[in-house]
Design a protein around this motif. Structure first.
Motif, PDB file in Angstrom:
ATOM      1  N   GLY A   1      -4.592   2.542  -0.576  1.00  8.29           N
ATOM      2  CA  GLY A   1      -4.396   1.989  -2.191  1.00  8.29           C
ATOM      3  C   GLY A   1      -3.553   3.008  -3.002  1.00  8.29           C
ATOM      4  O   GLY A   1      -3.436   4.134  -2.645  1.00  8.29           O
TER       5      GLY A   1
ATOM      6  N   PRO B   1      -4.367  -1.915   0.849  1.00  7.14           N
ATOM      7  CA  PRO B   1      -3.358  -1.943  -0.382  1.00  7.14           C
ATOM      8  C   PRO B   1      -3.920  -2.878  -1.427  1.00  7.14           C
ATOM      9  O   PRO B   1      -3.696  -2.892  -2.816  1.00  7.14           O
ATOM     10  N   LYS B   2      -5.019  -3.632  -1.418  1.00  7.61           N
ATOM     11  CA  LYS B   2      -5.679  -4.845  -2.339  1.00  7.61           C
ATOM     12  C   LYS B   2      -6.509  -3.862  -3.297  1.00  7.61           C
ATOM     13  O   LYS B   2      -6.779  -4.255  -4.316  1.00  7.61           O
ATOM     14  N   GLU B   3      -6.665  -2.407  -3.243  1.00 10.82           N
ATOM     15  CA  GLU B   3      -7.299  -1.514  -3.977  1.00 10.82           C
ATOM     16  C   GLU B   3      -6.830  -1.930  -5.585  1.00 10.82           C
ATOM     17  O   GLU B   3      -5.686  -1.780  -5.818  1.00 10.82           O
TER      18      GLU B   3
ATOM     19  N   GLY C   1       0.726  -1.244  -0.053  1.00  9.37           N
ATOM     20  CA  GLY C   1       0.021   0.078  -0.123  1.00  9.37           C
ATOM     21  C   GLY C   1       0.805   1.332  -0.126  1.00  9.37           C
ATOM     22  O   GLY C   1       2.148   1.106  -0.438  1.00  9.37           O
TER      23      GLY C   1
ATOM     24  N   SER D   1     -11.280  -0.600  -1.027  1.00  5.97           N
ATOM     25  CA  SER D   1     -10.354   0.426  -1.205  1.00  5.97           C
ATOM     26  C   SER D   1      -9.957   0.985   0.344  1.00  5.97           C
ATOM     27  O   SER D   1     -10.249   0.372   1.248  1.00  5.97           O
TER      28      SER D   1
END
Ligand code: GLV
Ligand code: MN
Ligand code: MN
Length: 405
Positions: free
Chosen positions: A86, A379-381, A24, A376
């Motif tokens: 993100g 970090p996976k955004e 992220g 959102s």
């Protein structure tokens, strides 16, 4: 029409600044990472032939002269992040706007209107518990009093501005006048577009965030020696209020209430918590509903504090009114979406955005990009390059149409 490889490589390069171990970004206002991010974006702006400057609060502004002396078309988004945020939230809007101007330059298309792309300072409010600092300054509503707000280390916004090397006394000079409209591309941060199998969407309006800070003060005592019926445990009081807030917000289909930050004092295993401070983020697309949710939560908090003989204080950190997007520009955005062969999905934004600060000043519009799994502030955004390309083309077309009007 636009160069998606350039756009995604800029996005990748920018995401390396302030990158966390989880992939992220940590990029808080007036920090070194944020300065480096601004400097990188400044380079992109200059390559697109924009004239670049920092204003009094540190907004990075890239300007392009128009053929005529007409009102300015504003584009942009924010460069800061939430903790471990993100890489698309904010960055995408700035880089897409720069890409559109870069492509126009390559096609030797000169716009009639002047355009400014802004990388706004501190939209998220992570550092000072007070967001949209840069857009407030551009709207001319940021006050000297606002600059007294402090971060967790006790550093005020005013001090941070000075240490960043800016001249705060020129605060009013950050106001931008003679604006035609503001248009921002942003990752959706929800699942509406994904559920409609749509790459992009047209935003109808933005829900207003209300941020409160609750302080409950009880008594820190020995966890072993104080009987259960003789305690003034601030954390138990806080837990009851937080759980009730979830229930209250759930009574309304569009309202949300979130406690994202909490501190317990003295924070010891064998000490009854004497003080708990937490934030409460309450939102709805409708002011009246949000105010009703706020009233119910604070009334319950007062009742709980009184029954437990603990002291309650509620401070308002920020209260931003919900903002509708301009219907005329929405039509232009929708037309552009249709032109690229996509079906039109209109949706409201639960997240706050810089454009909210321009309410009653000039019209605003937003173009959303599909967000994988709606995730959102994480970090996976993720938004795909194909979807981003479509959003950039929609912005390109929208700017050309607005410019011709
Ligand atoms: C910003 O993302 C906010 O909605 O708080
Ligand atoms: Mn955000
Ligand atoms: Mn954002």
């Amino acid at each position: 029409m636009i160069n998606i490889h350039r756009l995604t490589s800029h996005l990748q390069e920018l995401s390396e600044i302030g990158r966390t171990n989880e992939g992220g970004v940590n990029r808080y206002s007036y920090t070194n990472e944020e300065r480096l991010a601004n400097e990188l974006v400044k380079k992109y702006m200059e390559t697109a032939d924009l004239t670049v400057e920092y204003d009094a609060v540190g907004n990075l502004i890239g300007s392009l002269k128009g053929k005529e002396n007409l009102p300015i078309i504003l584009l942009g988004s924010h460069i800061d992040s939430v903790p471990n945020g993100g890489k698309y939230d904010g960055s995408l809007g700035i880089l897409t706007a720069i890409e559109v101007l870069h492509s126009l330059k390559e096609k030797e298309i000169r716009l009639n209107h002047p355009v400014k792309v802004i990388a706004f300072k501190d939209e998220e409010g992570t550092r000072f518990g007070f967001g949209m600092i840069g857009s407030r300054a551009v709207a001319g509503t940021l006050t000297d009093e606002d600059l007294n707000r402090v971060d967790q280390q006790g550093v005020s916004i005013e001090q941070a501005i000075k240490e960043y090397g800016l001249e705060k006394y020129r605060l009013q000079s950050a106001k931008i006048e003679n604006v035609k409209c503001y248009v921002e591309v942003h990752i959706e941060q929800g699942k509406v577009l994904e559920n409609h199998d749509a790459a992009v969407g047209c935003v109808t309006g933005i829900a207003g965030p209300l941020w409160l800070q609750f302080t409950l003060t009880g008594l820190s005592e020995h966890a072993g020696a104080t009987p259960m019926d003789q305690r003034q445990d601030a954390l138990v009081g806080a837990s009851l209020i937080i759980a009730e807030a979830e229930k209250i917000a759930s009574e309304y289909p569009t309202a949300v209430a979130t406690v994202g930050k909490l501190s317990v004092k003295p924070n010891g295993v064998n000490v009854i918590p004497g003080e708990v401070i937490w934030t409460m983020d309450i939102r709805d697309i409708d002011d009246d509903i949000r105010d009703e949710v706020e009233r119910k939560i604070t009334q319950f908090a007062e009742k709980t504090a009184a029954a437990r003989h603990i002291h309650l204080k509620v401070n308002e950190l920020q209260r931003v009114a919900p903002v509708p997007c301009d219907e005329g520009i929405q039509d232009v955005v929708k037309g552009s979406i249709r032109e690229i062969g996509e079906s039109v999905v209109s949706l409201s934004s639960g997240a706050g955005h810089d454009g909210m600060q321009f309410k009653d000043r000039f019209p605003i519009a937003m173009i959303f990009v599909r967000s994988k799994d709606g995730i959102s502030h994480n970090p996976k955004e993720f938004s795909s390059a194909q979807d981003i390309e479509k959003a950039a083309i929609v912005l390109f077309k929208t700017v050309l149409i607005l410019d011709a009007k």
